[in-house]
Motif scaffolding. Sequence first.
Motif, PDB file in Angstrom:
ATOM      1  N   THR A 216       0.871  -1.186   0.000  1.00  0.00           N
ATOM      2  CA  THR A 216       0.000   0.000   0.000  1.00  0.00           C
ATOM      3  C   THR A 216       0.906   1.233   0.000  1.00  0.00           C
ATOM      4  O   THR A 216       2.093   1.120  -0.305  1.00  0.00           O
ATOM      5  N   ASP A 217       0.345   2.374   0.371  1.00  0.00           N
ATOM      6  CA  ASP A 217       1.182   3.576   0.522  1.00  0.00           C
ATOM      7  C   ASP A 217       2.200   3.282   1.624  1.00  0.00           C
ATOM      8  O   ASP A 217       1.817   3.081   2.787  1.00  0.00           O
TER       9      ASP A 217
ATOM     10  N   ARG B 137       2.030   4.943   5.044  1.00  0.00           N
ATOM     11  CA  ARG B 137       0.904   4.696   5.956  1.00  0.00           C
ATOM     12  C   ARG B 137       1.233   3.474   6.822  1.00  0.00           C
ATOM     13  O   ARG B 137       0.803   2.343   6.534  1.00  0.00           O
TER      14      ARG B 137
ATOM     15  N   PRO C 118      -3.774   7.683  -1.737  1.00  0.00           N
ATOM     16  CA  PRO C 118      -4.202   6.638  -2.669  1.00  0.00           C
ATOM     17  C   PRO C 118      -3.530   6.755  -4.031  1.00  0.00           C
ATOM     18  O   PRO C 118      -3.400   5.750  -4.739  1.00  0.00           O
TER      19      PRO C 118
ATOM     20  N   CYS D 223      -0.796   4.335  -4.288  1.00  0.00           N
ATOM     21  CA  CYS D 223      -1.079   2.999  -3.741  1.00  0.00           C
ATOM     22  C   CYS D 223      -1.603   2.074  -4.842  1.00  0.00           C
ATOM     23  O   CYS D 223      -2.604   2.376  -5.489  1.00  0.00           O
TER      24      CYS D 223
ATOM     25  N   VAL E 126      -3.245  -0.589  -4.582  1.00  0.00           N
ATOM     26  CA  VAL E 126      -4.618  -1.058  -4.303  1.00  0.00           C
ATOM     27  C   VAL E 126      -5.629  -0.081  -4.928  1.00  0.00           C
ATOM     28  O   VAL E 126      -6.638  -0.489  -5.504  1.00  0.00           O
ATOM     29  N   PHE E 127      -5.312   1.202  -4.833  1.00  0.00           N
ATOM     30  CA  PHE E 127      -6.222   2.195  -5.408  1.00  0.00           C
ATOM     31  C   PHE E 127      -6.249   2.098  -6.943  1.00  0.00           C
ATOM     32  O   PHE E 127      -7.301   2.289  -7.557  1.00  0.00           O
TER      33      PHE E 127
ATOM     34  N   VAL F 177     -12.985   5.701  -1.175  1.00  0.00           N
ATOM     35  CA  VAL F 177     -11.595   5.346  -0.843  1.00  0.00           C
ATOM     36  C   VAL F 177     -10.697   6.572  -0.985  1.00  0.00           C
ATOM     37  O   VAL F 177      -9.879   6.858  -0.102  1.00  0.00           O
TER      38      VAL F 177
ATOM     39  N   CYS G 196      -9.213   7.500   2.630  1.00  0.00           N
ATOM     40  CA  CYS G 196      -7.804   7.111   2.805  1.00  0.00           C
ATOM     41  C   CYS G 196      -7.002   8.324   3.268  1.00  0.00           C
ATOM     42  O   CYS G 196      -6.174   8.234   4.178  1.00  0.00           O
TER      43      CYS G 196
ATOM     44  N   ILE H 104     -10.647   5.176   6.624  1.00  0.00           N
ATOM     45  CA  ILE H 104     -10.699   3.710   6.469  1.00  0.00           C
ATOM     46  C   ILE H 104      -9.300   3.150   6.648  1.00  0.00           C
ATOM     47  O   ILE H 104      -8.307   3.846   6.431  1.00  0.00           O
ATOM     48  N   GLY H 105      -9.255   1.875   6.992  1.00  0.00           N
ATOM     49  CA  GLY H 105      -7.963   1.199   7.130  1.00  0.00           C
ATOM     50  C   GLY H 105      -7.690   0.384   5.867  1.00  0.00           C
ATOM     51  O   GLY H 105      -8.594   0.099   5.071  1.00  0.00           O
ATOM     52  N   CYS H 106      -6.435   0.005   5.691  1.00  0.00           N
ATOM     53  CA  CYS H 106      -6.043  -0.719   4.474  1.00  0.00           C
ATOM     54  C   CYS H 106      -6.690  -2.109   4.400  1.00  0.00           C
ATOM     55  O   CYS H 106      -6.967  -2.608   3.307  1.00  0.00           O
TER      56      CYS H 106
ATOM     57  N   CYS I 169     -10.111  -1.600   3.030  1.00  0.00           N
ATOM     58  CA  CYS I 169      -9.986  -1.101   1.662  1.00  0.00           C
ATOM     59  C   CYS I 169      -9.653  -2.251   0.695  1.00  0.00           C
ATOM     60  O   CYS I 169     -10.220  -2.369  -0.385  1.00  0.00           O
TER      61      CYS I 169
HETATM   62  S1  SF4 Z   1      -6.617   2.828   2.447  1.00  0.00           S
HETATM   63 FE1  SF4 Z   1      -6.598   1.788   0.468  1.00  0.00          FE
HETATM   64  S2  SF4 Z   1      -5.824   3.305  -0.970  1.00  0.00           S
HETATM   65 FE2  SF4 Z   1      -5.301   4.020   1.089  1.00  0.00          FE
HETATM   66  S3  SF4 Z   1      -3.219   3.273   1.438  1.00  0.00           S
HETATM   67 FE3  SF4 Z   1      -4.647   1.782   2.327  1.00  0.00          FE
HETATM   68  S4  SF4 Z   1      -4.957   0.292   0.669  1.00  0.00           S
HETATM   69 FE4  SF4 Z   1      -4.075   2.117  -0.244  1.00  0.00          FE
END
Ligand code: SF4
Length: 329
Positions: A223-224, A227, A236, A239, A241-242, A257, A261, A266-268, A271
């Motif tokens: 992820t980032d 974070r 995001p 990241c 995932v985004f 998101v 984010c 929200i948590g990863c 997400c």
């Molecule tokens: S919340 Fe989602 S977009 Fe943000 S760092 Fe976590 S995984 Fe990535």
Amino acid sequence: MSKPLRVLSGMRPTGRLHLGHVVGALNNWVKLQNEYECFHFIADWHALTSDFGDTSKIRANRIEMMVDWLAAGLDPNKSVMFIQSAVPAHAELNLLLAMITPLSWLERVPTYKEQRENVVDKDLGNYGFLGYPVLQAADILMYKGNFVPVGEDQVPHVELTREICRRFNSLYGEVFPEPDALLTPVPRLPGLDGRKMSKSYGNDISLSDTPEEIAKKVKMMITDPARKRRQDPGNPDICPVFSYHKIFSPAETIATVSRECRTAGIGCIDCKKWMSDHLIHQINPLLQRRKEFERRKDEIGDIIKHGNQKANAIAGDTMEQVRDAVKLS
Ligand code: SF4
């Protein structure tokens, strides 16, 4: 009535296809088959340019590739799908085009220089690798292709095909139309670790993965990196995932998101779960079709045979014109 425009493209059977191939190429091919007369070939001779030392998997890979193509939605009633080496005329045209292609044209192809410098685990010092774009030109010109769907990095190859085409036509008479690159914007899907998706990096989601395996892989995605804790806000835009959300999730989820984010709303873990649910929902029909085609391997053989026949018939006509033009008939 004017003749339909033709699209040509191929893929090297170097291993299992992954989600990056679907997002970056196959989804586009599936759309194109409704607008153009499409020819898609499994480029097994091209695979030999770098994998000549071990050919043991090429035959099985060709079948797996055809299964993946069919599962992705390529339709043998709309597209001609065939195996390059089953149409020997490609080799003959390659030879004739090689005669008129100056060495300097090949040496300046950016991917040639780049791969010679960067690929260390394969021997690319062979004549076949340097001549790769000439064989590509033969693949395209054989079917008088009008368009070649490519990414930016492949445009120089199409440009070289156009130069070879012009040279042939000016030496021997107008036989081939000049093909154009068809630059369709396709989303790029990074690998699970943020690098380019590749089986050899072990960062891919394969088309033979089960939904459970996909969910497990998504959980491990990077992820980032800034974070580190749940309460840290993330970015995001950097990241992976985004990047997946943007391709597979509905607009509402993407907006949530993007907003949450940045504020640590929200948590990863959550997400990723949202993303893998959407991804699996979208990809599951393909996975199911793939399983179904795997059970119908006999049919795959027939589809390939039929495609090879169609391709050979067209290639035979083209080569008659070519031999006449070169005065070899
Ligand atoms: S919340 Fe989602 S977009 Fe943000 S760092 Fe976590 S995984 Fe990535």
